[in-house]
Design a protein around this motif. Structure first.
Motif, short mmCIF file in Angstrom:
data_model
loop_
_atom_site.label_atom_id
_atom_site.label_comp_id
_atom_site.label_asym_id
_atom_site.label_seq_id
_atom_site.Cartn_x
_atom_site.Cartn_y
_atom_site.Cartn_z
N GLU A 20 34.74 78.00 42.16
CA GLU A 20 35.45 78.32 43.40
C GLU A 20 34.75 77.77 44.63
O GLU A 20 35.40 77.30 45.57
CB GLU A 20 35.65 79.84 43.51
CG GLU A 20 36.64 80.21 44.57
CD GLU A 20 37.04 81.68 44.53
OE1 GLU A 20 37.77 82.08 45.45
OE2 GLU A 20 36.64 82.40 43.61
N SER A 21 33.42 77.78 44.64
CA SER A 21 32.68 77.28 45.81
C SER A 21 32.93 75.78 46.06
O SER A 21 32.73 75.30 47.18
CB SER A 21 31.19 77.55 45.65
OG SER A 21 30.68 76.90 44.50
N ASP A 22 33.38 75.03 45.04
CA ASP A 22 33.67 73.60 45.21
C ASP A 22 34.88 73.35 46.10
O ASP A 22 35.04 72.25 46.64
CB ASP A 22 33.93 72.94 43.85
CG ASP A 22 32.73 72.95 42.95
OD1 ASP A 22 31.59 72.95 43.45
OD2 ASP A 22 32.94 72.96 41.72
N LEU A 23 35.72 74.35 46.28
CA LEU A 23 36.93 74.17 47.07
C LEU A 23 36.62 73.83 48.53
O LEU A 23 37.39 73.13 49.17
CB LEU A 23 37.82 75.40 46.98
CG LEU A 23 38.48 75.61 45.61
CD1 LEU A 23 39.24 76.93 45.59
CD2 LEU A 23 39.40 74.46 45.26
N GLU A 54 45.26 75.50 45.71
CA GLU A 54 44.16 74.97 44.89
C GLU A 54 43.32 76.11 44.30
O GLU A 54 42.92 76.05 43.14
CB GLU A 54 43.28 74.02 45.71
CG GLU A 54 43.97 72.74 46.11
CD GLU A 54 44.44 71.91 44.92
OE1 GLU A 54 43.70 71.79 43.92
OE2 GLU A 54 45.56 71.39 44.99
N ARG A 55 43.05 77.14 45.10
CA ARG A 55 42.29 78.29 44.61
C ARG A 55 43.04 78.98 43.47
O ARG A 55 42.45 79.33 42.45
CB ARG A 55 42.02 79.29 45.74
CG ARG A 55 41.24 80.52 45.28
CD ARG A 55 40.83 81.44 46.41
NE ARG A 55 39.67 80.85 47.09
CZ ARG A 55 39.67 80.40 48.33
NH1 ARG A 55 40.75 80.47 49.07
NH2 ARG A 55 38.59 79.87 48.86
N GLU A 56 44.35 79.15 43.61
CA GLU A 56 45.14 79.79 42.58
C GLU A 56 45.10 78.99 41.27
O GLU A 56 44.91 79.55 40.18
CB GLU A 56 46.59 79.93 43.07
CG GLU A 56 47.45 80.77 42.17
CD GLU A 56 48.84 80.97 42.76
OE1 GLU A 56 49.81 80.74 41.99
OE2 GLU A 56 48.94 81.33 43.94
N GLU A 73 33.37 68.22 37.56
CA GLU A 73 32.71 68.04 38.84
C GLU A 73 31.36 67.37 38.60
O GLU A 73 30.76 67.52 37.53
CB GLU A 73 32.53 69.38 39.55
CG GLU A 73 33.85 70.03 39.90
CD GLU A 73 34.77 69.14 40.72
OE1 GLU A 73 34.36 68.70 41.81
OE2 GLU A 73 35.90 68.88 40.26
N LEU A 74 30.90 66.65 39.60
CA LEU A 74 29.68 65.85 39.49
C LEU A 74 28.64 66.39 40.46
O LEU A 74 28.89 66.47 41.67
CB LEU A 74 30.01 64.39 39.81
CG LEU A 74 28.86 63.41 40.02
CD1 LEU A 74 27.94 63.37 38.82
CD2 LEU A 74 29.41 62.02 40.33
N ASP A 75 27.48 66.76 39.91
CA ASP A 75 26.34 67.20 40.72
C ASP A 75 25.17 66.26 40.49
O ASP A 75 24.99 65.74 39.38
CB ASP A 75 25.85 68.60 40.29
CG ASP A 75 26.78 69.72 40.72
OD1 ASP A 75 27.69 69.48 41.55
OD2 ASP A 75 26.59 70.84 40.23
N THR A 76 24.35 66.08 41.53
CA THR A 76 23.10 65.34 41.37
C THR A 76 22.09 66.26 40.70
O THR A 76 22.30 67.47 40.59
CB THR A 76 22.54 64.90 42.74
OG1 THR A 76 22.15 66.06 43.47
CG2 THR A 76 23.55 64.09 43.52
N GLY A 79 21.29 69.32 42.45
CA GLY A 79 22.32 70.34 42.56
C GLY A 79 23.35 70.09 43.64
O GLY A 79 24.17 70.97 43.93
N ARG A 80 23.37 68.91 44.23
CA ARG A 80 24.36 68.59 45.27
C ARG A 80 25.68 68.17 44.62
O ARG A 80 25.71 67.26 43.79
CB ARG A 80 23.83 67.48 46.16
CG ARG A 80 24.81 67.07 47.25
CD ARG A 80 24.27 65.91 48.06
NE ARG A 80 25.27 65.46 49.03
CZ ARG A 80 25.28 64.25 49.56
NH1 ARG A 80 24.34 63.38 49.24
NH2 ARG A 80 26.21 63.92 50.42
N HIS A 81 26.75 68.79 45.01
CA HIS A 81 28.09 68.45 44.52
C HIS A 81 28.56 67.20 45.26
O HIS A 81 28.67 67.22 46.49
CB HIS A 81 29.03 69.63 44.81
CG HIS A 81 30.42 69.42 44.38
ND1 HIS A 81 31.49 69.80 45.16
CD2 HIS A 81 30.96 68.89 43.25
CE1 HIS A 81 32.62 69.51 44.54
NE2 HIS A 81 32.33 68.96 43.38
N ILE A 82 28.83 66.11 44.52
CA ILE A 82 29.17 64.85 45.18
C ILE A 82 30.50 64.24 44.75
O ILE A 82 30.86 63.16 45.21
CB ILE A 82 28.06 63.79 45.01
CG1 ILE A 82 27.82 63.46 43.54
CG2 ILE A 82 26.78 64.25 45.71
CD1 ILE A 82 26.95 62.24 43.30
#
Length: 194
Positions: A20-23, A54-56, A73-76, A79-82
Motif C-alpha cells: 500500500e505504501s507504494d501508491l 488503485e488502493r481498492e 515492484e523494484l527496490d534497490t 530499499g528505495r522503491h524505483i
C-alpha cells in the motif's frame, strides 16, 4: 512444477509484491514525475491516476495473492522503491509471454538496476512456466530499452515500419525474444528455478 514467488533478490535489487505504501510513489510518477511516460508507449493515452481505485485494486490483490505475479515492484538494495515490472501476452496469445519494465526516477537509471531486475524477472517467469521463449516489445525511438534488451540477449524478431507516432514523428514497433536456453547460457548465475 515448483512455483517460485516474490520477493526475490539478485545482485543490487529486490523484486517484490506491491504494498500500500507504494501508491504514494505511483501517484507521483503518474501525476508529477511523468518523464518516464515519454518512453513507455507514449502513443497511448492513459487514464488519470485515481488513488482510491488503485488502493481498492491493490487491497484485493493483497488479500488474494496470485500464484505467479504479473507485476512486481523494484527496490534497490538500499530499499528505495524505483519502479516496477510486468508481464503480458502479446495480442492475448497465451503462448507469447512478454515482459516490460519502468523506472520512473531519472537518477535510478543507467546504474544496472534495470538490467538486473529484467534478468531476474525473466528468470522468474521461465521458472514459473513452461515457456521456451519470452518476448519484449518497444519502439525504435526507445534506445535505452533496445540496448537493455540486446544486452540481456534478446534478438529482434519483428518490426512493423512507421506504426508508432511519437511527438509528430513515425517510429517502428519492435518485438524481441529470448529463448530459455539462450537466457541461461548467458545468465548462469541466476538461480530462480534453474
Amino acid at each position: 512444477m515448483k512455483k517460485f514467488t516474490l520477493p526475490l533478490n539478485y545482485k543490487n535489487i529486490t523484486l517484490r509484491p506491491m504494498r500500500e505504501s507504494d501508491l504514494v510513489d505511483e501517484e507521483r510518477w503518474n501525476t508529477v514525475e511523468t518523464e518516464w511516460g515519454e518512453w513507455d508507449a507514449p502513443w497511448e493515452e492513459d487514464e488519470p491516476f485515481d488513488m482510491e481505485a488503485e488502493r481498492e485494486k491493490l487491497l484485493k490483490k493483497i488479500a488474494n495473492p496470485p500464484v505467479v505475479y504479473s507485476v512486481a515492484e523494484l527496490d534497490t538494495d538500499e530499499g528505495r522503491h524505483i519502479g516496477g515490472l510486468n508481464h503480458y501476452y502479446i495480442d492475448d496469445d497465451k503462448s507469447l509471454k512478454a515482459v516490460g519494465i519502468a523506472i520512473p526516477p531519472i537518477d535510478a537509471r543507467r546504474n544496472g538496476y534495470g538490467k538486473n531486475a529484467f534478468i531476474l524477472w525473466i528468470a522468474y517467469h521461465f521458472a514459473n512456466s513452461d515457456a521456451e521463449e519470452i518476448y519484449t516489445q518497444t519502439w525504435s525511438g526507445n534506445m535505452p530499452m533496445i540496448k537493455l534488451a540486446e544486452g540481456i540477449g534478446f534478438v529482434e524478431i519483428g518490426r512493423i515500419k512507421g506504426i508508432r507516432k511519437v511527438r509528430g514523428a513515425k517510429y517502428d514497433a519492435l518485438t524481441f525474444s529470448i529463448t530459455r536456453i539462450d537466457f541461461y547460457k548467458r545468465h548462469k548465475d541466476v538461480e530462480v528455478g534453474k
